[in-house]
Motif scaffolding. Structure first.
Motif, short mmCIF file in Angstrom:
data_model
loop_
_atom_site.label_atom_id
_atom_site.label_comp_id
_atom_site.label_asym_id
_atom_site.label_seq_id
_atom_site.Cartn_x
_atom_site.Cartn_y
_atom_site.Cartn_z
N GLY A 252 0.85 -1.11 0.10
CA GLY A 252 -0.08 -0.01 -0.14
C GLY A 252 0.83 1.20 0.04
O GLY A 252 0.67 2.29 -0.67
N ASN A 253 1.97 1.11 0.64
CA ASN A 253 2.81 2.41 0.81
C ASN A 253 3.62 2.54 -0.60
O ASN A 253 3.73 3.93 -0.85
N LYS A 254 3.88 1.61 -1.14
CA LYS A 254 4.61 1.61 -2.40
C LYS A 254 3.53 2.35 -3.46
O LYS A 254 3.90 3.11 -4.49
N ALA A 255 2.34 2.01 -3.50
CA ALA A 255 1.11 2.22 -4.41
C ALA A 255 0.99 3.85 -3.94
O ALA A 255 0.79 4.69 -4.81
N PHE A 256 1.04 4.12 -2.90
CA PHE A 256 0.69 5.42 -2.36
C PHE A 256 1.71 6.39 -2.86
O PHE A 256 1.43 7.65 -3.59
N LYS A 257 3.11 6.04 -3.00
CA LYS A 257 4.20 6.79 -3.30
C LYS A 257 3.94 7.01 -4.92
O LYS A 257 4.56 8.02 -5.06
N LYS A 258 3.26 6.24 -5.47
CA LYS A 258 3.21 6.24 -6.85
C LYS A 258 2.08 7.10 -7.24
O LYS A 258 1.77 7.39 -8.28
#
Length: 421
Positions: A252-258
């Protein structure tokens, strides 16, 4: 012969916040040729400066005096040689303290794993960092770590300096560097014990209680577990592997950063569900009431999901998530600030002011809360003045015989008619 690694254009390092409810993050820094040392340290200095001011506020006379006394104490006999000008310059500088968990020596092939801390953490009265303190202790460093910290890896044989990748996966009991660090600490304190050091005895007693004697075949490689043949080394540290819920939160954090808010929300929702299932399994066969509040991973996931909802303009959903976080942890500053932001956008100023006031009760020097509350108070005052102005305008219309007096006359006439009947 020592193998010197090639310097990559970008290098990964890890951020461990002092608040255990906040996520451990894997970050990337671009390496500029000729500035391999300062490129990362400058980023850390800027972070420590911002975080110190956020928690403690800008220096006042009392804090400056405390810093001065601490610095003079560190200087010892050399203190009289330092001028006031030099002291002022030193106090105004934000520095990074580097603590080697794995020391760069022949045993580690000159590769170090360092923990980078705010050198003024004690003076700033920064909060304890329990995760960083635990990692340090497991590596034989009995220190109380305060404030946010970073972990990084470097090659340094005094002739060459190369920054290397250090990832979240390296914060694992299976990571070779942990075993190397343990063995280095063991040998260091063993030597100290021979000289009668009580500190070393405490360390040796601690690790001997859970140690195993490794065979020559399993300990001969310095790149493997880092132990020399026949050495007694401690068992794996308690740094555990990531759970399915933690992995989902990380996705989720990775998707958020994108900037993919919808995808981030999906992963955060998965994390909440997965942790609930994991807790159910752990409670099987026990007659305990099911938890009604979120678990540790779910708290972080819900908090982050709230921010993703805010990005999508779904404020009510964000408020619901923040409320769930605060039910589990009423002092969660991030949740309070995010909910206050939603309330303010929805025009619920009194609710926003209440949450901001709660933040300041927890962190009296929180700059964001102070500024938002001041802005909100100013807006409320302007709204009050605007309403007063409108009320005065209506009174003037009444005095001049406008539409409102006509209604009053109509009402009066009606009353008179009733009375005349």
């Amino acid at each position: 012969m020592v193998n010197i690694p090639t310097q990559s254009e970008t290098v990964k390092y890890v951020f461990v916040p002092s608040n255990p409810q906040d996520d451990i993050e894997e970050l990337t820094v671009r390496i500029e040729k000729g500035k391999e040392v300062e490129c990362l340290l400058d980023k850390m200095k800027a972070h420590f400066q911002r975080e110190g001011e956020r928690i403690s506020g800008p220096d006042d006379a009392q804090r400056t005096a405390a810093k001065k006394q601490a610095l003079l104490a560190q200087l010892g006999d050399k203190a009289p040689q330092v001028s006031e000008e030099m002291l002022s310059a030193a106090l105004s500088m934000q520095m990074v303290e580097t603590i080697s968990m794995q020391v760069n020596n022949r045993e580690s092939d000159y590769v170090a794993v360092n923990m980078y801390c705010d050198d003024h953490a004690q003076i700033k009265q920064l909060p304890l960092n329990p995760r960083a303190s635990q990692i340090a202790e497991q590596c034989g460093q009995f220190i109380e770590v305060r404030g946010d910290v970073f972990f990084g890896r470097v090659f340094d044989n005094e002739d060459e300096f190369v920054r290397m990748n250090f990832t979240k996966a390296d914060l694992s009991s299976n990571a070779p560097w942990v075993r190397i660090a343990q063995t280095q600490a063991y040998h260091r304190h063993e030597r100290d014990q021979k000289e009668g050091g009580d500190y070393a005895k405490a360390f040796l007693n601690k690790i001997n209680s859970s140690s195993t004697t490794s065979s020559t075949s399993s300990t001969s490689s310095s790149r493997g577990n880092g132990a020399k043949a026949g050495a007694t080394v401690p068992n794996s540290v308690t740094i555990r592997e990531m759970t399915a819920a933690e992995n989902a939160k990380d996705d989720g954090n990775k998707a958020f950063k994108k900037g993919d808010w919808e995808e981030a929300i999906k992963h955060y929702s998965d994390a909440i569900v997965l942790e609930a299932k994991e807790e159910e399994k752990s409670e099987e066969g026990k007659n305990q009431e099911a938890k009604k509040t979120l678990g540790t991973v779910a708290v972080a996931a819900a908090n982050n999901r709230a921010l993703a909802y805010i990005k999508l303009g779904k404020l009510e959903e964000a408020i619901t998530d923040c409320a769930a976080v605060l039910e589990a942890h009423p002092d969660n500053v991030k949740a309070l600030l995010r909910r206050a932001s939603c309330f303010e956008t929805l025009g619920r100023d009194s609710d926003a002011a209440r949450d901001l006031g709660t933040v300041l009760g927890i962190e009296p020097r929180n700059k964001e809360a102070s500024e938002k509350l001041a802005k909100l108070s100013q807006q409320q005052m302007e709204n009050f003045k605007h309403k007063q102005k409108e009320d005065r305008a209506k009174e003037m219309v009444t005095c001049e015989g406008g539409s409102e007096p006509a209604l009053e006359k109509s009402s009066t006439a009606s009353t008179m008619e009733v009375e005349s009947n």
